[in-house]
Design a protein around this motif. Structure first.
Motif, PDB file in Angstrom:
ATOM      1  N   ASP A  73      -7.875  -0.060 -16.104  1.00 19.84           N
ATOM      2  CA  ASP A  73      -8.693  -1.748 -15.742  1.00 19.84           C
ATOM      3  C   ASP A  73      -9.749  -2.117 -14.876  1.00 19.84           C
ATOM      4  N   ARG A  74      -9.818  -3.171 -14.891  1.00 19.77           N
ATOM      5  CA  ARG A  74     -11.035  -3.625 -14.731  1.00 19.77           C
ATOM      6  C   ARG A  74     -11.194  -5.078 -14.538  1.00 19.77           C
ATOM      7  N   ARG A  75     -11.175  -5.646 -13.347  1.00 18.01           N
ATOM      8  CA  ARG A  75     -11.571  -6.939 -12.627  1.00 18.01           C
ATOM      9  C   ARG A  75     -12.309  -7.399 -11.756  1.00 18.01           C
ATOM     10  N   SER A  76     -12.476  -8.965 -12.275  1.00 21.14           N
ATOM     11  CA  SER A  76     -13.607  -9.627 -11.203  1.00 21.14           C
ATOM     12  C   SER A  76     -12.817 -10.869 -10.160  1.00 21.14           C
ATOM     13  N   GLY A  77     -13.704 -11.083  -9.363  1.00 17.48           N
ATOM     14  CA  GLY A  77     -13.082 -12.107  -8.532  1.00 17.48           C
ATOM     15  C   GLY A  77     -13.800 -12.365  -7.188  1.00 17.48           C
ATOM     16  N   LEU A  78     -12.811 -13.223  -6.669  1.00 18.98           N
ATOM     17  CA  LEU A  78     -13.335 -13.236  -4.894  1.00 18.98           C
ATOM     18  C   LEU A  78     -13.270 -12.436  -4.159  1.00 18.98           C
ATOM     19  N   TRP A  79     -14.487 -12.080  -3.690  1.00 19.18           N
ATOM     20  CA  TRP A  79     -14.719 -10.910  -2.864  1.00 19.18           C
ATOM     21  C   TRP A  79     -14.681 -11.507  -1.270  1.00 19.18           C
ATOM     22  N   ARG A  80     -15.661 -12.320  -1.207  1.00 20.53           N
ATOM     23  CA  ARG A  80     -15.885 -12.913   0.248  1.00 20.53           C
ATOM     24  C   ARG A  80     -15.215 -14.556   0.168  1.00 20.53           C
ATOM     25  N   LEU A  81     -15.527 -15.123   1.485  1.00 24.47           N
ATOM     26  CA  LEU A  81     -14.942 -15.948   1.235  1.00 24.47           C
ATOM     27  C   LEU A  81     -15.700 -16.711   2.743  1.00 24.47           C
ATOM     28  N   LEU A 112      -9.333 -14.138 -12.183  1.00 23.02           N
ATOM     29  CA  LEU A 112      -9.314 -14.095 -10.951  1.00 23.02           C
ATOM     30  C   LEU A 112      -8.621 -13.508  -9.696  1.00 23.02           C
ATOM     31  N   TYR A 113      -8.844 -12.345  -9.438  1.00 23.65           N
ATOM     32  CA  TYR A 113      -8.462 -11.564  -8.528  1.00 23.65           C
ATOM     33  C   TYR A 113      -8.821 -12.397  -7.207  1.00 23.65           C
ATOM     34  N   VAL A 114      -8.217 -12.296  -5.953  1.00 28.53           N
ATOM     35  CA  VAL A 114      -8.263 -12.276  -4.852  1.00 28.53           C
ATOM     36  C   VAL A 114      -7.766 -11.435  -3.672  1.00 28.53           C
ATOM     37  N   THR A 115      -8.501 -10.735  -2.417  1.00 25.55           N
ATOM     38  CA  THR A 115      -7.011 -10.075  -1.546  1.00 25.55           C
ATOM     39  C   THR A 115      -7.594 -10.726  -0.083  1.00 25.55           C
ATOM     40  N   TRP A 116      -6.239 -11.087   0.668  1.00 23.70           N
ATOM     41  CA  TRP A 116      -6.628 -11.680   1.990  1.00 23.70           C
ATOM     42  C   TRP A 116      -5.809 -10.755   2.396  1.00 23.70           C
ATOM     43  N   GLU A 117      -5.573 -11.265   3.840  1.00 25.13           N
ATOM     44  CA  GLU A 117      -5.603 -10.396   5.506  1.00 25.13           C
ATOM     45  C   GLU A 117      -3.986 -11.580   5.599  1.00 25.13           C
ATOM     46  N   LEU A 130      -4.226 -23.500  -4.067  1.00 18.74           N
ATOM     47  CA  LEU A 130      -5.216 -23.387  -5.251  1.00 18.74           C
ATOM     48  C   LEU A 130      -4.688 -21.861  -6.594  1.00 18.74           C
ATOM     49  N   GLY A 131      -3.390 -21.883  -6.096  1.00 14.06           N
ATOM     50  CA  GLY A 131      -3.072 -21.622  -7.669  1.00 14.06           C
ATOM     51  C   GLY A 131      -2.815 -20.375  -7.454  1.00 14.06           C
ATOM     52  N   PHE A 132      -3.559 -19.007  -6.510  1.00 12.62           N
ATOM     53  CA  PHE A 132      -3.112 -18.446  -7.200  1.00 12.62           C
ATOM     54  C   PHE A 132      -1.424 -17.621  -6.971  1.00 12.62           C
ATOM     55  N   ARG A 133      -1.412 -15.986  -7.119  1.00  8.73           N
ATOM     56  CA  ARG A 133       0.277 -15.858  -6.868  1.00  8.73           C
ATOM     57  C   ARG A 133      -0.155 -13.944  -6.859  1.00  8.73           C
ATOM     58  N   THR A 134       0.724 -14.172  -6.079  1.00  5.33           N
ATOM     59  CA  THR A 134       0.290 -12.898  -5.350  1.00  5.33           C
ATOM     60  C   THR A 134       1.305 -11.691  -6.787  1.00  5.33           C
ATOM     61  N   THR A 135       0.246 -10.864  -6.700  1.00  2.73           N
ATOM     62  CA  THR A 135       0.840  -9.438  -7.963  1.00  2.73           C
ATOM     63  C   THR A 135       2.035  -8.846  -7.391  1.00  2.73           C
ATOM     64  N   GLY A 136       2.047  -8.284  -5.950  1.00  7.31           N
ATOM     65  CA  GLY A 136       2.630  -7.650  -5.164  1.00  7.31           C
ATOM     66  C   GLY A 136       1.766  -6.445  -4.949  1.00  7.31           C
ATOM     67  N   GLU A 137       1.034  -6.112  -5.632  1.00  8.73           N
ATOM     68  CA  GLU A 137      -0.218  -5.002  -4.901  1.00  8.73           C
ATOM     69  C   GLU A 137      -0.395  -5.582  -3.463  1.00  8.73           C
ATOM     70  N   VAL A 138      -1.414  -4.535  -2.594  1.00  7.37           N
ATOM     71  CA  VAL A 138      -2.429  -4.241  -1.251  1.00  7.37           C
ATOM     72  C   VAL A 138      -2.609  -3.308  -2.003  1.00  7.37           C
ATOM     73  N   SER A 139      -4.527  -4.156  -1.462  1.00  5.52           N
ATOM     74  CA  SER A 139      -5.009  -3.292  -1.418  1.00  5.52           C
ATOM     75  C   SER A 139      -6.294  -3.497  -0.360  1.00  5.52           C
ATOM     76  N   GLY A 140      -5.990  -2.122   0.580  1.00  8.53           N
ATOM     77  CA  GLY A 140      -7.021  -1.785   1.865  1.00  8.53           C
ATOM     78  C   GLY A 140      -5.779  -2.952   2.569  1.00  8.53           C
ATOM     79  N   GLY A 141      -5.076  -3.259   2.822  1.00  6.09           N
ATOM     80  CA  GLY A 141      -3.392  -3.322   3.325  1.00  6.09           C
ATOM     81  C   GLY A 141      -3.306  -5.401   3.426  1.00  6.09           C
ATOM     82  N   GLN A 142      -4.545  -5.561   2.525  1.00  9.25           N
ATOM     83  CA  GLN A 142      -4.510  -6.765   2.019  1.00  9.25           C
ATOM     84  C   GLN A 142      -3.884  -6.967   0.961  1.00  9.25           C
ATOM     85  N   THR A 143      -3.004  -8.035   0.895  1.00  9.31           N
ATOM     86  CA  THR A 143      -2.253  -8.977  -0.667  1.00  9.31           C
ATOM     87  C   THR A 143      -3.641  -8.912  -1.536  1.00  9.31           C
ATOM     88  N   VAL A 144      -2.907  -8.989  -2.531  1.00 12.21           N
ATOM     89  CA  VAL A 144      -3.859  -8.987  -3.542  1.00 12.21           C
ATOM     90  C   VAL A 144      -3.298  -9.814  -4.651  1.00 12.21           C
TER      91      VAL A 144
END
Length: 150
Positions: A73-81, A112-117, A130-144
């Protein structure tokens, strides 16, 4: 979109979001240190409107997501904005996300993955618009979230 250079790094370091958003996003200085440490897996860029710096965006490229659970499972996405306080609501955030999408497509990614508070004042609604849907995962306390791009 421009890379960070000696000519624009001071402007990048001075970029500030709205004060009430500061707890939702890491400062640009921290992001640039991470970009340096992560090397080729980080893609930091500055967002300009003409000569005016209006934002900072950084993508992560093809990183292992959870090696213990699924090594493939390798991913790419938005790290910071980070969009400057005075530039918000003008489409710069959407433009930056679309630029990351285009770069990931160019590199062969299909998601394209993203996490947010999470929370009312977090950016979740922006990403959902923008069309993102939640995956049900949490990463470091953030929504994926994920966006199918190809």
């Amino acid at each position: 979109m421009e890379p960070v250079t000696p000519a624009n790094v001071d402007a990048a370091l001075a970029l500030r979001v709205h004060p009430h958003q500061e707890h939702n996003v890491t400062p640009v200085a921290h992001s640039l240190a991470e970009a340096y440490a992560w090397g080729d897996t980080a893609w930091p860029r500055l967002v300009f409107d003409g000569d005016e710096l209006v934002g900072f965006v950084m993508a992560f490229l093809d990183i292992p997501w959870n090696e213990k659970k699924d090594p493939a499972d390798r991913r790419s996405g938005l790290w910071r904005l980070n969009i400057a306080a005075e530039g918000q609501g003008k489409g710069y955030g959407r433009f930056a996300v679309e630029a990351v999408r285009d770069e990931l497509l160019r590199r062969g990614s299909r998601r394209l993955y993203v996490t947010w508070e999470p929370g009312e004042d977090g950016p979740g609604e922006f990403y959902r618009r923008l069309g993102f849907r939640t995956t049900g995962e949490v990463s470091g306390g953030q929504t994926v979230g994920v966006l199918d791009i190809g």
